[in-house]
Design an enzyme around this catalytic site. Sequence first.
Site, short mmCIF file in Angstrom:
data_model
loop_
_atom_site.label_atom_id
_atom_site.label_comp_id
_atom_site.label_asym_id
_atom_site.label_seq_id
_atom_site.Cartn_x
_atom_site.Cartn_y
_atom_site.Cartn_z
N TRP A 117 0.57 5.77 -1.64
CA TRP A 117 0.62 6.49 -2.96
C TRP A 117 2.69 6.89 -3.94
O TRP A 117 1.59 7.20 -4.47
CB TRP A 117 0.16 8.18 -1.89
CG TRP A 117 -0.78 7.73 -1.24
CD1 TRP A 117 -1.58 7.35 -0.94
CD2 TRP A 117 -1.16 9.61 -2.16
NE1 TRP A 117 -3.01 8.36 -0.96
CE2 TRP A 117 -3.08 9.14 -1.30
CE3 TRP A 117 -1.98 10.37 -2.53
CZ2 TRP A 117 -4.51 9.83 -1.98
CZ3 TRP A 117 -1.92 10.85 -2.48
CH2 TRP A 117 -3.62 11.26 -2.14
N TYR A 140 1.00 -1.62 0.14
CA TYR A 140 -0.45 -0.07 0.33
C TYR A 140 1.15 1.07 -0.16
O TYR A 140 1.50 0.87 0.86
CB TYR A 140 -0.75 -0.24 0.82
CG TYR A 140 -2.17 0.97 1.19
CD1 TYR A 140 -3.06 0.69 0.47
CD2 TYR A 140 -1.44 3.15 2.18
CE1 TYR A 140 -3.68 2.06 0.41
CE2 TYR A 140 -1.79 3.82 2.10
CZ TYR A 140 -3.59 3.18 1.70
OH TYR A 140 -4.66 4.53 1.44
N1 LIG Z 1 -2.45 7.68 12.36
C1 LIG Z 1 -2.44 7.52 11.03
N2 LIG Z 1 -1.75 6.92 10.36
C2 LIG Z 1 -2.29 6.64 8.96
C3 LIG Z 1 -3.32 7.79 8.69
C4 LIG Z 1 -3.98 8.63 9.48
O1 LIG Z 1 -5.02 8.99 9.68
N3 LIG Z 1 -4.05 8.30 10.95
N4 LIG Z 1 -4.07 7.83 7.11
C5 LIG Z 1 -3.40 6.63 6.83
C6 LIG Z 1 -3.81 7.24 4.96
S1 LIG Z 1 -5.37 7.53 4.53
C7 LIG Z 1 -2.76 6.63 3.97
S2 LIG Z 1 -3.48 7.05 2.25
C8 LIG Z 1 -1.60 6.40 4.38
C9 LIG Z 1 -0.60 6.71 3.36
O2 LIG Z 1 0.86 5.89 3.63
P1 LIG Z 1 1.90 6.20 2.84
O3 LIG Z 1 0.56 6.30 1.63
O4 LIG Z 1 2.82 4.13 2.82
O5 LIG Z 1 2.47 7.48 2.36
P2 LIG Z 1 3.06 8.10 1.67
O6 LIG Z 1 4.74 8.63 2.65
O7 LIG Z 1 2.84 8.63 0.97
O8 LIG Z 1 4.72 6.60 1.21
C10 LIG Z 1 4.95 6.93 -0.18
C11 LIG Z 1 6.58 5.69 -0.35
O9 LIG Z 1 6.91 6.01 -1.98
C12 LIG Z 1 8.26 6.58 -1.84
N5 LIG Z 1 8.33 6.76 -2.86
C13 LIG Z 1 7.72 8.22 -3.74
N6 LIG Z 1 7.98 7.76 -5.30
C14 LIG Z 1 8.95 6.68 -5.19
C15 LIG Z 1 8.68 5.78 -6.65
O10 LIG Z 1 8.13 6.32 -7.96
N7 LIG Z 1 8.38 4.45 -6.53
C16 LIG Z 1 9.00 4.48 -4.79
N8 LIG Z 1 9.14 2.40 -4.84
N9 LIG Z 1 9.08 4.39 -3.80
C17 LIG Z 1 8.13 6.20 -4.50
C18 LIG Z 1 8.03 7.94 -1.09
O11 LIG Z 1 9.70 8.18 -0.26
C19 LIG Z 1 7.29 7.67 0.49
O12 LIG Z 1 8.48 6.41 1.35
O13 LIG Z 1 -1.51 6.48 6.25
C20 LIG Z 1 -2.11 6.40 6.81
N10 LIG Z 1 -1.51 6.49 8.24
N1 LIG Z 2 -2.02 18.15 3.47
C1 LIG Z 2 -2.33 17.06 3.21
N2 LIG Z 2 -3.25 16.56 2.95
C2 LIG Z 2 -4.24 15.78 2.73
C3 LIG Z 2 -2.57 14.44 3.28
C4 LIG Z 2 -1.71 14.39 3.15
O1 LIG Z 2 -1.26 13.58 3.74
N3 LIG Z 2 -1.53 16.28 3.33
N4 LIG Z 2 -3.24 13.11 2.58
C5 LIG Z 2 -4.48 12.60 1.52
C6 LIG Z 2 -5.14 11.53 2.48
S1 LIG Z 2 -4.20 9.81 1.40
C7 LIG Z 2 -6.52 10.72 2.27
S2 LIG Z 2 -7.07 9.57 2.47
C8 LIG Z 2 -7.09 12.34 2.83
C9 LIG Z 2 -7.76 12.34 4.63
O2 LIG Z 2 -8.38 13.28 4.41
P1 LIG Z 2 -9.35 13.20 5.47
O3 LIG Z 2 -9.65 11.55 6.38
O4 LIG Z 2 -10.99 14.01 6.14
O5 LIG Z 2 -8.18 13.61 6.82
P2 LIG Z 2 -7.97 13.67 8.47
O6 LIG Z 2 -7.04 14.99 7.99
O7 LIG Z 2 -6.76 12.70 9.08
O8 LIG Z 2 -8.46 14.34 8.91
C10 LIG Z 2 -9.86 15.65 9.22
C11 LIG Z 2 -10.29 15.88 10.39
O9 LIG Z 2 -10.81 15.46 11.04
C12 LIG Z 2 -11.65 15.57 12.25
N5 LIG Z 2 -12.15 14.43 12.63
C13 LIG Z 2 -11.09 13.08 13.27
N6 LIG Z 2 -11.83 12.49 14.17
C14 LIG Z 2 -12.76 12.58 13.74
C15 LIG Z 2 -14.64 12.27 14.20
O10 LIG Z 2 -14.41 11.18 15.46
N7 LIG Z 2 -15.71 13.33 14.42
C16 LIG Z 2 -15.15 14.46 13.83
N8 LIG Z 2 -16.65 14.91 13.44
N9 LIG Z 2 -14.03 14.46 13.27
C17 LIG Z 2 -12.54 14.33 13.12
C18 LIG Z 2 -10.36 15.60 12.32
O11 LIG Z 2 -10.09 17.02 13.45
C19 LIG Z 2 -8.87 15.89 11.80
O12 LIG Z 2 -8.23 17.41 11.24
O13 LIG Z 2 -6.48 13.52 3.26
C20 LIG Z 2 -5.20 13.75 2.09
N10 LIG Z 2 -4.71 15.59 1.89
MO LIG Z 3 -5.54 8.72 1.97
#
Ligand SMILES: Nc1nc2c(c(=O)[nH]1)N[C@H]1C(S)=C(S)[C@@H](COP(=O)(O)OP(=O)(O)OC[C@H]3O[C@@H](n4cnc5c(=O)[nH]c(N)nc54)[C@H](O)[C@@H]3O)O[C@H]1N2
Ligand SMILES: Nc1nc2c(c(=O)[nH]1)N[C@H]1C(S)=C(S)[C@@H](COP(=O)(O)OP(=O)(O)OC[C@H]3O[C@@H](n4cnc5c(=O)[nH]c(N)nc54)[C@H](O)[C@@H]3O)O[C@H]1N2
Ligand SMILES: [Mo]
Length: 765
Positions: free
Chosen positions: A107, A105
């Site tokens: 991005w 998994y």
């Molecule tokens: N506590 C907590 N944990 C969370 C979340 C949260 O809300 N709270 N959110 C979750 C969510 S929604 C998501 S989507 C995940 C995201 O988790 P990830 O998608 O694993 O996070 P990234 O840091 O985007 O990791 C991408 C990796 O790919 C590498 N990369 C970039 N380009 C390339 C390439 O061309 N080739 C290769 N081989 N590697 C490359 C980057 O250096 C990086 O290490 O995290 C989740 N984890």
């Molecule tokens: N700058 C930036 N933008 C991103 C990303 C990033 O890494 N950086 N990641 C992208 C990715 S992979 C994803 S999946 C999306 C995620 O998008 P979201 O899942 O919407 O993002 P979060 O920032 O985890 O949460 C948004 C807000 O939800 C609120 N929240 C948390 N728990 C609760 C709850 O129980 N109730 C309520 N009402 N609110 C709550 C928190 O205060 C939090 O700031 O964002 C994307 N956009």
């Molecule tokens: Mo995500």
Amino acid sequence: MYRIHSGHWGAFEARVEDGNVVEVRPLADDPNPTPILGGVVEATHHDCRIRRPAVRQGWLERRDRKRGGDPFVEVPWDEALDLVAEELRRIKDTHGNEAIFAGSYGWSSAGRFHHAKTQLQRFMNCYGGFTAGKHSYSLAAGLAILPHIVGDCRPLHHPTSWQSIVTHTDMIVAFGGLGTKNTQMEPGGTANHSTLSWYEKIAQRGVRVVSITPIRHDTSDVLNAEWLALRPNTDVALMMALAHTLVSENLHDRDFLARYTSGSERFLEYLMGKHDGRPKSAAWAAPICQIPETTIVTLARSMAAGRTMITTSYSLQRGDHGEQTFWMTMVLACLLGQVGLPGGGFGFGYGSMHGQGNPVPENKATPSFTAGQNPTGSFIPVARITDLLENPGGRYEFDGETRTYPETKMIYWCGGNPFHHHQDLNRFLDAWRKPDTVVVNEPWWTPTAKLADIVLPATTTLERNDIGSSSRDRYIMAMKQIVPPQFEARNDFDIFSGLAERLGIFDQFTEGRDEQTWLRFLYQQARDRHPENTALMPEFDTFWKVGKFEFGEPVEPRVVYRDFRDDPIENPLATESGKFEIYSEKIAGFGYDDCSGHPVWHEPVEWLGGESAGTWPLHLISNQPQHRLHSQMDFAGPSLRSKVHGHEPIVLSPADAAARDVREGDLVRVYNGRGETLCVAQLSDGVRDGVAQISTGAWFDPEDWRAAGALERHGNPNVLTLDKGTSKLGQGSIAHTTLVDVERHTGNATEPEPYGVPELRSISD
Ligand SMILES: Nc1nc2c(c(=O)[nH]1)N[C@H]1C(S)=C(S)[C@@H](COP(=O)(O)OP(=O)(O)OC[C@H]3O[C@@H](n4cnc5c(=O)[nH]c(N)nc54)[C@H](O)[C@@H]3O)O[C@H]1N2
Ligand SMILES: Nc1nc2c(c(=O)[nH]1)N[C@H]1C(S)=C(S)[C@@H](COP(=O)(O)OP(=O)(O)OC[C@H]3O[C@@H](n4cnc5c(=O)[nH]c(N)nc54)[C@H](O)[C@@H]3O)O[C@H]1N2
Ligand SMILES: [Mo]
């Protein structure tokens, strides 16, 4: 000279001097580009780039599994590829393809061809398959439940567009807020960050916005929102109380329920407390969510008084019983009866990603590269990785099936950083040491790379040609190579081509194409998908020369479910009943105690109203970072500048800080029974009392890689989060359900060293 390129954070132009990228600038016509772009120059040439293929010494010499902390031996490419190919062959022959976990998994980067995970999975499919990860960290619970209750994922992937909302909506009720922090990003990129412009139009029309979240800044200031600072993870109780008020005051739309929904009677019995004697009223919900009863009642009345759009952010379903938040959102909107009307009804994730609500025409072409079919069919729910590793042969429930975890002998990760993204990292680290071999392709020495056995240096997106695009964005971007591959890095495609050659699947994997011919092929394939586009879109060469192609904004604003509303017989939903399922016979038939036939308020496993709050009195929100994308470029630009003395900040309310004698800028220990991490305190009245916020993405940096549960020095919240599925239905991550406590750090202030490179030896050492 500037050349055009793009990232998940948007399109840009880059300038090179003496072979190094020295400047990136956003496109001139992007109204609101993101500062995150500012990290790209530094990141490309950073000291933590992986320069050469490297093999962990303990694995090379003894095949030990003590990953973390030991030196790596740099080897030539041919040797590294031979080692990986041999290991793949050995595992396949002795244990079968299912023993290779390549769910991988992550991005990675925005280009659609060089998409790291897809390259890996295409390669693995050619080699007989692998164990995959189903759904995403972002949305697992939502993706599992929506097909049952609304038939598909339309309100999530293609909700009603901003065009309709700015013209018709009177009030937006935003569970989880409506911000711009997260709309900096769109997977595949955008050339035009337009969310803020839509918010400005919404504000100009005087649309009332109610932001329901524990953190004020979740909603953009321009929207002048009212802030209801509920207790985290209690939204379902609040939605129930709003529903209860509508029904008690006869404000609900009975005709809509009869015509477009099924099973409302059984849910209403629950709502009104017919069997358990507990009506889910505003009085019932007020002490749970800590929103005053009168506020709830008044809000319900005003929702029924005009055109109301309910939006629920992705984050709400990343909590315990996350499925219920999406289900109850749909039910509440059905009670109001405005689904399918312009500006009304419900949608998921406005403000969670740039593409949500962004108007895109039907004929938008989006080049995409596919991994093909996995011959094994083997998968786990994406966030159950630790369970998979800990418990081979173990049985678990998922979306109506009883399944068995296969045995994992090898992990191949490409394009993700699980030691950023997974929950309960201390538990994960133990499990990660079980398989025989871990291979990681990465451009940088991330914690995941440091915890691998064989590390293959991948190029960054700037080192290759690609095409960027998202189906929720109007642009197709040329991503032109800016600099040559750095050090000995290779494109993932070339790495897998090299492995494919060794394993006798080169022709199948490459289909005889190189980068240039693949890009042409993918562009042409996308162009051919819609008949209108042959005349509209230029040939590939012209597109490449110009650097981008823009589809026009649609004339007709998109309204999700308009067709169903107009004619529910002709355009039924793809659910069992053809209607919105307020009661689902199918889900009820699964017999789950944590996700039953209709939405139910369940107490989360950890929450401020529960028993464990006595020990851990703060609810941790580990949300997406303002200054980076997940863990990417954590070591550069805006992300690096957002740290204090190298630690990630934790935001506390002034009252919670005072109660712990913590002042702005103090080094604090954040801890619970699962782990501990060091952060620097920041005080803000923008977080509700009882809530602490740490952004995700600080690179995992344990004081001692080998000691169980070692102090994490950098502020990575995932040493604290709980690793449990949302429910037996979705088994999604519940990162947003975590209790902790905080104290001033009195021990030795250990400096974080998250971006260090492991000790590297050459083969002759
Ligand atoms: N506590 C907590 N944990 C969370 C979340 C949260 O809300 N709270 N959110 C979750 C969510 S929604 C998501 S989507 C995940 C995201 O988790 P990830 O998608 O694993 O996070 P990234 O840091 O985007 O990791 C991408 C990796 O790919 C590498 N990369 C970039 N380009 C390339 C390439 O061309 N080739 C290769 N081989 N590697 C490359 C980057 O250096 C990086 O290490 O995290 C989740 N984890
Ligand atoms: N700058 C930036 N933008 C991103 C990303 C990033 O890494 N950086 N990641 C992208 C990715 S992979 C994803 S999946 C999306 C995620 O998008 P979201 O899942 O919407 O993002 P979060 O920032 O985890 O949460 C948004 C807000 O939800 C609120 N929240 C948390 N728990 C609760 C709850 O129980 N109730 C309520 N009402 N609110 C709550 C928190 O205060 C939090 O700031 O964002 C994307 N956009
Ligand atoms: Mo995500």
